[in-house]
Write a protein that holds these residues in place. Structure first.
Motif, mmCIF file in Angstrom:
data_model
loop_
_atom_site.group_PDB
_atom_site.id
_atom_site.type_symbol
_atom_site.label_atom_id
_atom_site.label_comp_id
_atom_site.label_asym_id
_atom_site.label_seq_id
_atom_site.Cartn_x
_atom_site.Cartn_y
_atom_site.Cartn_z
ATOM 1 N N THR A 28 0.833 -1.188 0.000
ATOM 2 C CA THR A 28 0.000 0.000 0.000
ATOM 3 C C THR A 28 0.868 1.238 0.000
ATOM 4 O OG1 THR A 28 -0.064 -0.006 2.396
ATOM 5 C CG2 THR A 28 -1.839 -1.139 1.257
ATOM 6 N N GLU A 37 -3.425 0.581 -8.340
ATOM 7 C CA GLU A 37 -4.877 0.673 -8.347
ATOM 8 C C GLU A 37 -5.407 0.867 -6.928
ATOM 9 O OE1 GLU A 37 -6.818 0.881 -10.863
ATOM 10 O OE2 GLU A 37 -5.357 0.466 -12.450
ATOM 11 N N PRO A 38 -6.506 1.621 -6.772
ATOM 12 C CA PRO A 38 -7.078 1.834 -5.435
ATOM 13 C C PRO A 38 -7.613 0.537 -4.840
ATOM 14 C CG PRO A 38 -7.917 3.447 -7.018
ATOM 15 C CD PRO A 38 -7.198 2.403 -7.814
ATOM 16 N N ALA A 39 -7.355 0.342 -3.569
ATOM 17 C CA ALA A 39 -7.919 -0.788 -2.834
ATOM 18 C C ALA A 39 -9.196 -0.335 -2.132
ATOM 19 C CB ALA A 39 -6.900 -1.317 -1.814
ATOM 20 N N THR A 40 -9.915 -1.278 -1.568
ATOM 21 C CA THR A 40 -11.186 -0.950 -0.920
ATOM 22 C C THR A 40 -10.997 -0.058 0.299
ATOM 23 O OG1 THR A 40 -11.007 -3.020 0.332
ATOM 24 C CG2 THR A 40 -12.297 -3.062 -1.708
ATOM 25 N N ASP A 41 -9.806 -0.100 0.911
ATOM 26 C CA ASP A 41 -9.570 0.722 2.096
ATOM 27 C C ASP A 41 -9.018 2.106 1.752
ATOM 28 O OD1 ASP A 41 -7.064 0.078 1.233
ATOM 29 O OD2 ASP A 41 -6.368 -0.793 3.119
ATOM 30 N N GLY A 42 -8.962 2.429 0.449
ATOM 31 C CA GLY A 42 -8.488 3.737 0.031
ATOM 32 C C GLY A 42 -7.013 3.796 -0.298
#
Length: 794
Positions: A18, A692-697
């Protein structure tokens, strides 16, 4: 031999990290994006393995091969697999399409009679025809159940399987038996150009059939194998993995009776070779030089040794030493005799070492991997593609390649591609999309990005520059200096007005004793305040300098004693006159009030913006096996220094270098390597994919540790991996590579040298280059090695 700065495991593993978002790339006009055009074809450096026909290799004997450590797992598809895992698996398991000497995948007839795409519409179908003799070591035929089990384990649909990668397997729709048990039909849900990358190595269904056996069943043992060797045992205590001949092997019988992989740390390889505990070992340039010197070593016949202990003793010195040892002065004689005995022991020990090392040859080629300068585009100055391109244009890649490869007698041509190496079909020099080394162009790019010579000391002229906090502070209050300037201006205006109105009266007032006393008192206070301020700054500088030394940091450009031997040519400001170092400076050299203070010595020649110097954090490994990387890093620092870019060098432990700094994004500049691959459309995608964006931002970077990417590059990879026409797929990859060059996130510097110490009596082993070893052909040409063999007791 593992190298620091190499991602652990194979090129096709996927990792996620991240980080913060990167900016949009500005891509210039691209050059060389197609496979057309003239020019010489790049040729791969040949392998160096003392190739010998099987008839010239004797039967039997044991070979001991150095590895860095006993592998944590024998399952190459797990995250903690390493180069030793891959090497051992190559002798034990089926590889359907191993790489040849040109870096191309070639069908392995030991396992396949044929394999080809038999249908493209409506869906791609590949038909494998297996060698009818191919069996596992328990006697069971290799067949469709093994393919099905591996597909299900690696498809990514079942999270219970702890896999490191699933590239390609997720595109498979189904696997079924063909007309008979020797045929396997694989149907894809969408086209996959790199289908040859699948099922290599192929594990038996007993390993891949369930999550439990996949996760834990192949970590320290492989009960079922299908290679020229089988696994006899793994000993963590002894640091060995022992293989012996596979009695069920249907191919050409292995020449060696047994093959032992022994854990030997890179820094201990020379001692292991001298002691006869290994026959084959990847080595560093220093050890290679020791072996080369051993070939020139001579002693005896009354002649002094060519090098080593005793080599510097002249005949006159030897005669004087003999005379002292046999003289009448007993104390002097005793000392001389002890010295001579110590020298004889050292010479004998060194001669024995040289004799052992004389039995080895250094096989050398270029490793299928390149070292790159990575620039972290996730944040900071390098998030601007103009700054990255400027850094890249400042590099003399040829000079860096020469420094690493020429002393070893290897070709020093900087790589022109991120996705293939010279000699591979997909290789084309795409570096023209970035441009060649050009200092003026680099400086122009930096100026365009706002980094100028006076920018390091100039504050923003308005509230459009700087952070939000700067805007708030500027709106609320003025600095002490500004208040002082305003007061002086107000006073000056009042005095000017008084002069105009009062004339001589004003002059009289200033000339009174009381006025002179006030003026003198104010001047004394001002001088005292100036001295106190200077003292505080000196104390702070000393503390900062001490803190930097304690942290192991060195800021390039700091004018500390010994940092710079001489200023750059034409940089007159870099010289500091002796009178400038005196307290108070040169007499009569005071600037008018309000003149900006000169730049600190550490900022002379440095670029900056809004009062901040352009300084990049360069992280390098500190271990003894990383000297080559550090030397390259030092040269890069000099090249960046020439364009006014400062560098903070931070040296970290080898074992934390990649995991804790590169992968986590804790760096601006770093050096590390990527291995070459026969499948760049599949293996290159995660390395250069746009985060790419993850679900947690947060953002997922896969293996793109530079955090630099674009949608266009991703689209080209996606099209290439789905294009079944090989030439069309390669053209798409060449276009992608040109855009990777233009993005300037990673700059390939040189192909890594491959140096392998090999017993001179061994054949078909050494620096393999691209090619996979044929373990069954490796052996001795004249029986076991002469001298001190690889003694299991040692």
């Amino acid at each position: 031999m593992a190298h620091v700065g190499v991602p652990r495991g194979t090129a096709r593993k996927r990792r996620s990290v991240t980080l913060l978002a990167t900016g949009v790339l500005t891509i210039p006009v691209l050059a060389g994006c197609s496979s057309g055009g003239g020019g010489p074809v790049a040729v791969a450096v040949p392998q160096d393995i003392a190739a010998t026909s099987r008839d010239g290799v004797t039967e039997g004997s044991t070979l001991t091969w150095a590895i860095d450590a006993v592998p944590a797992t024998l399952n190459t598809f797990q995250a903690d697999a390493d180069s030793a895992t891959t090497r051992i698996a190559g002798a034990l398991l089926p590889s359907l399409f191993p790489m040849d000497a040109k870096g191309e995948p070639r069908l392995n007839p030991d396992y396949l009679e044929s394999a080809k795409v038999i249908e493209q519409e409506p869906k791609q179908i590949v038909l494998y025809k297996l060698n009818q003799q191919a069996v596992w070591s328990d006697g069971r035929e290799i067949g469709a159940p093994d393919f099905v089990a591996q597909w299900r384990a690696l498809s990514g649909k079942d999270s219970a399987f702890w896999t490191a990668r699933n590239a390609g397997y997720e595109r498979i729709e189904k696997i079924e038996r063909g007309k008979d048990d020797l045929q396997v039909r694989v149907t894809f849900s969408k086209p996959y150009a790199d289908w040859r990358a699948l099922f290599s190595p192929l594990y038996p269904k007993e390993v891949t059939g369930t999550p439990g056996t996949f996760n834990d069943g192949a970590r320290a043992t492989l009960k079922n194998t299908a290679g020229p060797f089988r696994l006899r045992g793994v000993s963590k205590d002894k640091g060995t993995v022992t293989l012996d001949r596979n009695p069920r092997w249907w191919g050409e019988e292995a020449k060696l009776e047994s093959l032992v992989f022994r854990a030997v740390k890179p820094e201990d390889r020379a001692e292991a070779l001298t002691g006869g505990t290994v026959h084959v070992a990847d080595i560093d340039p220093a050890t290679a030089n020791r072996i080369a010197r051993a070939a020139r070593y001579r002693s005896g016949n009354g002649q002094p040794p060519a090098h080593g202990p005793g080599a510097d003793i002249t005949p006159a010195a030897a005669l004087r030493s003999w005379a002292l040892a046999h003289g009448s002065d007993e104390e002097a004689a005793e000392t001389a005799q002890a010295t001579r005995a110590k020298t004889r022991e050292a010479v004998a020990a060194y001669a024995a070492e040289q004799k052992s090392l004389k039995g080895f040859a250094v096989r050398k080629s270029l490793e299928p991997a390149y070292t790159q300068l990575a620039m972290n585009g996730g944040s900071g100055p390098l998030s601007d593609d103009r700054v990255r391109r400027a850094i890249a244009r400042a590099l003399n890649r040829q000079e860096l390649a020469d420094a690493v490869l020429k002393p070893l007698g290897l070709p020093a041509k900087p790589p022109g591609s991120h996705l293939a190496l010279a000699g591979q079909p997909a290789y084309k020099d795409g570096s023209g999309a970035l441009g060649e080394q050009d200092t003026e162009e680099a400086q122009a790019l930096l100026a365009d990005a706002g980094w100028t010579l006076d920018g390091a000391v100039q504050k923003p002229k308005d509230t459009k520059a700087g952070s939000e906090a700067d805007h708030t502070d500027a709106g609320k209050k003025k600095t002490d200096a500004e208040k002082k300037t305003d007061a002086e201006t107000k006073k000056s205006d009042t005095e000017t007005k008084a002069d105009a109105e009062g004339g001589a009266g004003a002059e009289k007032a200033d000339g009174t004793p009381e006025g002179k006393q006030k003026e003198q008192t104010a001047k004394e206070k001002e001088e005292k305040a100036s001295k106190e301020e200077k003292s505080d700054k000196d104390d702070k500088a000393d503390k900062d300098d001490k803190a930097s030394r304690e942290e192991g940091l060195y800021i390039v450009g700091d004018e500390k004693p010994g940092d710079r031997l001489a200023p750059r040519a034409g940089d007159g400001d870099a010289r500091v006159a002796a009178q400038d170092k005196q307290p108070g400076g040169a007499a009569g050299a005071y600037a008018p009030a309000g003149t900006a203070a000169p730049a600190p010595a550490s900022l002379k020649g440095r670029l900056g913006k809004d009062g901040k110097p352009l300084t990049l954090r360069f992280v390098l490994p500190s271990g003894p096996g990383s000297q080559s990387l550090r030397s390259v890093g030092d040269k890069i620092v000099e090249m960046l220094d020439a364009i006014g870019v400062g560098t903070v060098i931070t040296k970290v432990a080898d074992d934390s270098y990649f995991k804790d700094h590169v992968a986590s994004g804790d760096y601006d500049l770093a050096l590390y390597s990527w291995p070459a691959t026969a499948y760049p459309a599949t293996d290159g995608r995660p390395i250069f994919a746009k985060p790419e964006p993850a679900t947690d931002g947060s953002l997922l970077v896969e293996q793109n540790y530079t955090r630099v990417g674009s949608d266009h590059i991703d689209q080209l990879f996606d099209r290439a991996v789905s294009e079944l026409d090989a030439n069309a797929s390669r053209d798409l990859l060449k276009q992608a590579d040109a855009r990777i060059w233009a993005a300037a996130g990673s700059i390939p510097l040189y192909q890594r040298p491959q140096l392998v110490a090999v017993d001179k009596k061994l054949a078909n082993v050494g620096a393999f280059g691209f090619a996979a070893p044929r373990y069954e052909d490796i052996g001795f040409t004249g029986g076991q090695a002469a001298g001190s063999p690889a003694d299991p007791k040692k």
